[in-house]
Write an enzyme that holds these catalytic residues in place. Structure first.
Site, PDB file in Angstrom:
ATOM      1  N   ASP A 174      -8.911   3.616  42.734  1.00  0.00           N
ATOM      2  CA  ASP A 174      -8.386   4.839  42.155  1.00  0.00           C
ATOM      3  C   ASP A 174      -8.995   4.980  40.749  1.00  0.00           C
ATOM      4  OD1 ASP A 174      -6.884   7.159  41.695  1.00  0.00           O
ATOM      5  OD2 ASP A 174      -5.097   6.317  42.638  1.00  0.00           O
ATOM      6  N   GLU A 189       1.575  12.905  39.334  1.00  0.00           N
ATOM      7  CA  GLU A 189       1.654  11.461  39.101  1.00  0.00           C
ATOM      8  C   GLU A 189       2.842  11.075  38.211  1.00  0.00           C
ATOM      9  OE1 GLU A 189      -2.079   9.385  38.728  1.00  0.00           O
ATOM     10  OE2 GLU A 189      -3.159  11.029  39.669  1.00  0.00           O
TER      11      GLU A 189
END
Length: 629
Positions: free
Chosen positions: A316, A516
């Site tokens: 990521d 997020e």
């Protein structure tokens, strides 16, 4: 004298040979045969031929992915870089056209192709609900709404439309789908998850053949597949357990047994691999205290060795940095752990020279074995060969009209209609409010989300966090009869509502955009302004409340005042799909793909839990019949 004559003859002979060679080349002589450049050769043979020609620097370069903001043709050439990405909001210019994107991508690609071996780079982007970083793209509902449809064929069509829009901008790789199983709506990424139930998430992996194309019948298990230049490489993420963290805290720890991990969070990866997914992204989160980016047992031992996944594993965004807390605290050891765990491509974003230099040092000093580097490079090259990047590395403008195409917008509108869940319809069952009559004297449309396209799209739209903005006139006006007066007031007071003789009201409220960690919430409440609007409007006249959110929110204390309640999730750009159903052109069909809690004190709460007592259970959804015109 004799020696001088001999030297002169040698020089003349050399000049003749050079001249002959130049003429030979100019006459169209065949260039040196390179097996890796021959599309008739098997992919395995091409990989083997290319890898044996590569220097250590060229191999490591293939493993590095940098952000557009630090990329240039020279950087691609000088460091042999294998990939570039656009992080959220990383664009060629504000409101860049499809052609501008193509030119940007091609400019970087030409840098990659100018290297000694001419290995093309692969450009990736977050296209998680349509091509969401790009201006004028079709924005589909987020996954939380798509799971409600329980319609794999619809999801496959969305994948195909998204692939075309991504390819329209010259990009061949999308960081989608997110196949997280969100077990706690307090998680800020819950809207990226199709359901709390892994069986629904498994069905939704049908987006992968939509993005990549249908896997041929005789394909080997685990081998990546991308059909043609209207398709893109997909990325199943985030491996794994990202939706099960304690209290839904982003990037946190998932405390669960191996059996629980395999039965809840693993199944959709099995489906993804069986459908030929090209890449898999590792999760920031930990499993029982062990960072997934450093988990060799699950990345190499299980995913690569046991499941035979043959595509590449990507980190990521700065995922290697985040192995330590604080991030980047011991970068060298994080590189050792991450690459050693089995990560093939590192989404380093910015500090690529530090990464490259450290990796070269570690390989030369036998800290990271060359065999691990070779495994990574072979996997990356496999995806590039399978995609046809070596044959057609440069994009053209032939697909630019696919961006925001009406056919795709119609599909998104259909998805909106099918993703809506009717939670309440009338204060008594025998007096339903919906569908709403189109012929009414005067209608009130109220609330922070009623006329706000940014709020309806949510996070991961144009920018990483998304943005609010009034870019959409109310779809209500186009749905009702021409004689009906539509009044919009974002926050009307009770006296205005009572005195204005409205036939009924549509109140649209919900969460602001987020992504997020910024979306993590321990209270899950509708912002105060929205609650005030519900009280002022629904306390005075008949009202339908439409909730725009990435997850269930606290609604029980206000339910008695509300005549009708609709969960619309994050519908995207085609909000007219909401009015299609509110006014009865289509019926409500959606069923909750996650339960709707009463209070946050119950969380986490999932089907089968001993304390399972939701306000609206998993699978709940009232239906209406369309009005025949």
């Amino acid at each position: 004298m004799e020696r001088q004559w001999f030297s002169t003859c040698c020089v003349l002979l050399l000049l003749v040979l050079v001249s002959c060679n130049s003429s030979f080349a100019a006459a169209g002589a065949k260039p040196l045969y390179l097996k890796y450049k021959d599309p008739k050769q098997p992919v395995g043979a091409r990989i083997k031929d290319l890898v044996k020609r590569m220097t250590l620097e060229e191999k490591i370069g293939q493993m590095v992915q940098i952000d557009l903001t630090v990329a240039s043709s020279d950087v691609m050439k000088n460091y042999y870089l294998g990939s570039v990405l656009s992080g959220g909001g990383s664009v060629p210019s504000p409101k860049a056209s499809a052609a501008a994107w193509v030119n940007t991508v091609n400019g970087l690609q030409k840098g990659a192709l100018s290297t000694r071996l001419g290995i093309p780079m692969i450009y990736g982007i977050d296209a998680v609900h349509g091509h969401n970083n790009v201006y004028n793209a079709t924005i589909f509902p987020h996954n939380v709404g798509l799971g409600v449809t329980r319609d794999p064929q619809l999801i496959k069509k969305i994948g195909a439309a998204t692939a075309k829009e991504v390819r329209a901008t010259g990009i061949p790789y999308a960081f989608a789908p997110c196949i997280a199983v969100c077990r706690d709506p307090r998680w800020g990424r819950c809207y990226e998850s199709y359901s709390e139930d892994h069986t629904i998430v498994q069905k939704m992996t049908e987006i992968i053949p939509g993005l990549q194309g249908d896997l041929p019948a005789n394909s080997r298990k685990g081998v990546p597949f991308v059909d043609n230049r209207t398709k893109v490489a997909a990325c199943a993420k985030h491996y794994m357990g990202d939706g099960g963290t304690t209290k839904g805290i982003n990037e946190n720890n998932t405390v669960i047994s191996m059996n629980g991990l395999m039965s809840i969070h693993m199944p959709a990866y099995l489906n993804s691999i069986s459908k030929g997914v090209a890449t898999i992204m590792v999760s920031y989160s930990s499993w029982n205290g062990k960072k997934m980016h450093a988990n060799r047992e699950l990345v190499t031992g299980f995913l690569k060795d046991k499941l035979k996944f043959r595509g590449f594993v990507i980190s990521d965004w700065q995922g290697i940095d985040r192995i330590t807390s604080p991030p980047h605290a011991n970068y060298s050891s994080s590189i050792t752990a991450g690459v050693g765990a089995g990560i093939d491509m590192i989404m380093v974003a910015y500090n690529y020279t530090e990464l490259i230099n450290d990796m070269i040092y570690q390989v030369k000093n036998r800290i990271i074995p060359v065999s691990r580097i070779d495994d990574a490079v072979k996997r990356i090259l496999r995806v590039k060969f399978v995609m046809g990047l070596f044959e057609k590395p440069l994009a053209d403008l032939s697909m630019v009209n696919e961006l925001g195409k009406q056919e795709h917008r119609d599909l998104a509108r259909e998805a909106v209609r099918k993703s809506l869940v009717l939670l309440k319809n009338g204060k008594t069952a025998d007096k339903p409010l919906l569908p709403l009559p189109k012929k009414a004297a005067k209608i009130l449309v109220a609330g922070s989300h009623a006329d706000n396209l940014g709020n309806q799209c949510g996070g991961w739209t144009i920018t990483w966090q998304g943005q609010t903005g009034n870019d959409l006139t109310s779809a209500v006006k186009s749905a009702v009869a021409p004689s009906t007066q539509v009044v919009y007031s974002e926050q009307p007071d009770a006296s205005f509502v009572k005195s204005s003789k409205f036939s009924y009201a549509i109140v649209v409220v919900g969460e602001p955009p987020y992504a997020e960690t910024q979306g993590d919430s321990l209270n899950l409440t509708i912002p105060a302004a929205g609650l005030t609007t519900i009280n002022n409007v629904c306390g005075s006249i008949k009202c339908v409340v439409v909730v725009i959110s990435g997850r269930p929110l606290v609604i029980e204390p206000y339910l008695a005042k509300i005549d009708a309640l609709v969960a619309a999730w994050l519908p995207g750009t085609e909000g007219q799909g909401v009015t299609d159903v509110l006014f009865g052109d289509y019926g409500f069909t959606g069923k909750l793909a996650r339960n709707w809690f009463r209070s946050v004190s119950q969380l986490p709460m999932n089907v089968g839990d001993a304390h399972y007592d939701p306000l609206f259970p998993f699978g709940f959804g009232l239906t209406t019949e369309p009005i025949k015109s």
